[in-house]
Motif scaffolding. Structure first.
Motif, mmCIF file in Angstrom:
data_model
loop_
_atom_site.group_PDB
_atom_site.id
_atom_site.type_symbol
_atom_site.label_atom_id
_atom_site.label_comp_id
_atom_site.label_asym_id
_atom_site.label_seq_id
_atom_site.Cartn_x
_atom_site.Cartn_y
_atom_site.Cartn_z
ATOM 1 N N ARG A 65 0.838 -1.207 0.000
ATOM 2 C CA ARG A 65 0.000 0.000 0.000
ATOM 3 C C ARG A 65 0.867 1.249 0.000
ATOM 4 N NH1 ARG A 65 -1.510 4.016 -0.771
ATOM 5 N NH2 ARG A 65 -2.821 5.437 0.415
ATOM 6 N N LEU A 66 1.941 1.216 0.808
ATOM 7 C CA LEU A 66 2.803 2.381 0.948
ATOM 8 C C LEU A 66 4.006 2.340 0.018
ATOM 9 C CD1 LEU A 66 2.810 2.437 4.857
ATOM 10 C CD2 LEU A 66 1.366 3.802 3.340
ATOM 11 N N GLY A 67 4.386 1.144 -0.409
ATOM 12 C CA GLY A 67 5.576 1.014 -1.244
ATOM 13 C C GLY A 67 6.861 1.189 -0.468
ATOM 14 N N ARG A 68 6.813 0.961 0.843
ATOM 15 C CA ARG A 68 7.983 1.137 1.711
ATOM 16 C C ARG A 68 7.781 0.303 2.966
ATOM 17 N NH1 ARG A 68 5.966 3.852 5.878
ATOM 18 N NH2 ARG A 68 4.410 5.515 5.595
ATOM 19 N N LEU A 69 8.788 0.358 3.863
ATOM 20 C CA LEU A 69 8.656 -0.327 5.143
ATOM 21 C C LEU A 69 7.501 0.283 5.946
ATOM 22 C CD1 LEU A 69 12.399 -0.715 6.166
ATOM 23 C CD2 LEU A 69 10.766 -2.585 5.853
ATOM 24 N N ALA A 70 6.673 -0.582 6.509
ATOM 25 C CA ALA A 70 5.542 -0.124 7.312
ATOM 26 C C ALA A 70 5.882 -0.269 8.790
ATOM 27 C CB ALA A 70 4.295 -0.936 6.989
ATOM 28 N N THR A 71 5.319 0.608 9.582
ATOM 29 C CA THR A 71 5.527 0.549 11.025
ATOM 30 C C THR A 71 4.424 -0.277 11.674
ATOM 31 O OG1 THR A 71 4.218 2.527 11.475
ATOM 32 C CG2 THR A 71 6.560 2.840 10.946
ATOM 33 N N SER A 72 4.666 -0.705 12.896
ATOM 34 C CA SER A 72 3.657 -1.465 13.633
ATOM 35 C C SER A 72 2.405 -0.623 13.849
ATOM 36 C CB SER A 72 4.232 -1.927 14.973
ATOM 37 O OG SER A 72 3.267 -2.633 15.708
ATOM 38 N N ALA A 73 2.601 0.672 14.098
ATOM 39 C CA ALA A 73 1.443 1.549 14.311
ATOM 40 C C ALA A 73 0.589 1.639 13.058
ATOM 41 C CB ALA A 73 1.926 2.934 14.729
ATOM 42 N N GLU A 74 1.223 1.676 11.890
ATOM 43 C CA GLU A 74 0.463 1.760 10.638
ATOM 44 C C GLU A 74 -0.319 0.474 10.395
ATOM 45 O OE1 GLU A 74 3.139 4.781 7.901
ATOM 46 O OE2 GLU A 74 3.808 2.700 8.170
ATOM 47 N N LEU A 75 0.312 -0.657 10.642
ATOM 48 C CA LEU A 75 -0.327 -1.935 10.346
ATOM 49 C C LEU A 75 -1.468 -2.256 11.304
ATOM 50 C CD1 LEU A 75 2.838 -4.068 9.516
ATOM 51 C CD2 LEU A 75 1.225 -3.053 7.919
ATOM 52 N N THR A 76 -1.465 -1.649 12.469
ATOM 53 C CA THR A 76 -2.542 -1.890 13.427
ATOM 54 C C THR A 76 -3.560 -0.757 13.433
ATOM 55 O OG1 THR A 76 -1.150 -0.924 15.178
ATOM 56 C CG2 THR A 76 -1.114 -3.323 14.925
ATOM 57 N N SER A 77 -3.519 0.068 12.409
ATOM 58 C CA SER A 77 -4.477 1.157 12.269
ATOM 59 C C SER A 77 -5.569 0.747 11.286
ATOM 60 C CB SER A 77 -3.775 2.426 11.768
ATOM 61 O OG SER A 77 -4.707 3.392 11.360
ATOM 62 N N ALA A 78 -6.816 0.924 11.695
ATOM 63 C CA ALA A 78 -7.930 0.580 10.805
ATOM 64 C C ALA A 78 -7.894 1.414 9.532
ATOM 65 C CB ALA A 78 -9.261 0.782 11.533
ATOM 66 N N SER A 79 -7.463 2.658 9.639
ATOM 67 C CA SER A 79 -7.428 3.517 8.467
ATOM 68 C C SER A 79 -6.468 2.987 7.407
ATOM 69 C CB SER A 79 -7.019 4.935 8.869
ATOM 70 O OG SER A 79 -5.713 4.943 9.425
ATOM 71 N N TYR A 80 -5.394 2.309 7.840
ATOM 72 C CA TYR A 80 -4.446 1.741 6.871
ATOM 73 C C TYR A 80 -5.158 0.719 5.968
ATOM 74 C CZ TYR A 80 -0.732 -1.261 5.052
ATOM 75 O OH TYR A 80 0.073 -2.014 4.243
ATOM 76 N N TRP A 81 -5.958 -0.156 6.575
ATOM 77 C CA TRP A 81 -6.621 -1.213 5.804
ATOM 78 C C TRP A 81 -7.784 -0.659 4.998
ATOM 79 C CZ3 TRP A 81 -3.737 -5.232 5.315
ATOM 80 C CH2 TRP A 81 -2.803 -5.524 6.316
#
Length: 342
Positions: free
Chosen positions: A105-121
């Motif tokens: 989705r981001l085309g880069r390394l994702a953080t734990s905070a991003e992956l556990t955010s509903a908005s990310y999905w």
């Protein structure tokens, strides 16, 4: 709960992202669903508009193929379900990341905070997949082996195409599963490719207590591995004025006294040469090209020629289930340089 009611479609296009984006200005219900490579994108949206875009691209001479799906993920058609999707996700539990994860989705390394955010999905459902950026990010981070673990090899092909377009030829791209191959065979093939490329594979975890044996070192000792017997009729050919070449696929040889030509003969069958049946095509035993090459090399060696410069096979030789095929190999007379035709 909101649902997507408009008919959707997805279109794979062989073109750069920058070339397709301007064309989408005339389609308000279509968007870029994925950027899979430098010249590979997927367009998604309302079915009628996607079909119209396909016709436009084909008229321009571009490659455009409809995908076998009815949903239009990563497009404006997802807008009605985004709020309900976010509410269904709710609060995601935070975990500890032990393996770095590159987000498509981001085309880069994702953080734990991003992956556990509903908005990310939610954004992942609506916005473009940046697969090519993710692959290039992994490559820049030092990754040299790319293994697809899934129901097919689609991402493997996309990655190979992306590397080919970028001129990258030192990356190993494999798939653990293929639709045209049984699961265990495909997995073992991928592991074998990893092993032969110099990477460590924990074979004991795969085979358990099975005993492994070393492969023969024929590439170094130059030993032949034909079965050590003369198959077929064991008649003493010397009694008929012939010579025995000592090769399991050549039974006798005679030299023409006037021209110097040599004729080798034998009979091949699945009964006398059972190993030839290992090379099967659509259920028929087809003599492999390596057998012709070995026969040519052996016949040439008998006449003092130590190599085969060119070998062309025009028609395959199919061994019948019953009976045999009579073989005749004619070695032409030597020319001024010592070369012979076969």
């Amino acid at each position: 709960m909101a649902t997507v009611t408009e008919p959707g479609a997805m279109l794979a296009v062989r073109a750069a992202h920058s070339d397709i984006t301007p064309l989408l200005a005339g389609y308000d219900r279509v968007g870029i669903a994925a950027v899979n490579g430098p010249d590979s994108v997927v367009v998604s949206g309302l079915r009628d508009q996607v079909h119209a875009l396909r016709d436009q691209l084909l008229a321009q001479g571009r490659s455009a193929k409809l995908l076998a799906v009815d949903d239009a993920f990563h497009s404006p058609l997802m807008d009605p379900v985004l709020d309900d999707f976010a509410r269904a996700l709710g609060e995601l539990p935070a975990g500890r990341m032990t393996i770095p994860l590159i987000s498509t989705r981001l085309g880069r390394l994702a953080t734990s905070a991003e992956l556990t955010s509903a908005s990310y999905w939610v954004e992942h459902l609506r916005h473009s997949v940046r697969f090519d950026d993710a692959v290039q990010c992994a490559r820049a981070a030092g990754a040299s082996v790319f293994l697809e673990v899934g129901p097919g090899a689609t991402l493997t092909s996309l990655t190979q195409d992306a590397f080919a377009s970028a001129g990258i030829d030192d990356a190993l791209v494999l798939s653990a599963s293929r639709r045209d191959r049984e699961g265990p065979r495909a997995l073992l093939g991928a592991l074998a490719a990893l092993h032969t490329a110099g990477h460590s594979v924990h074979w004991d975890a795969l085979f358990g207590t099975r005993r492994r044996v070393d492969l023969p070192t024929y590439a170094f000792t130059r030993r032949r591995y034909w079965l050590d017997f003369q198959a077929g009729d064991r008649t003493d050919v010397a009694a008929a004025g012939l010579a025995a070449p000592g090769h399991p696929l050549l039974g006798a040889v005679v030299e023409h006294p006037a021209t110097g030509e040599m004729v080798f003969t034998h009979r091949w069958s699945l009964h006398s040469h059972g190993w030839l049946g290992d090379h099967s095509v659509f259920g028929a035993a087809v003599v492999p090209a390596t057998a012709y090459l070995d026969v040519a090399l052996s016949a040439g060696a008998w006449a003092g020629c130590d190599s085969v410069e060119e070998l062309t096979l025009e028609v395959p030789l199919i061994l019948p289930p019953d009976g045999d095929v009579q073989l005749r190999v004619v070695l032409g007379a030597a020319d001024d340089t010592g070369r012979r035709t076969v």
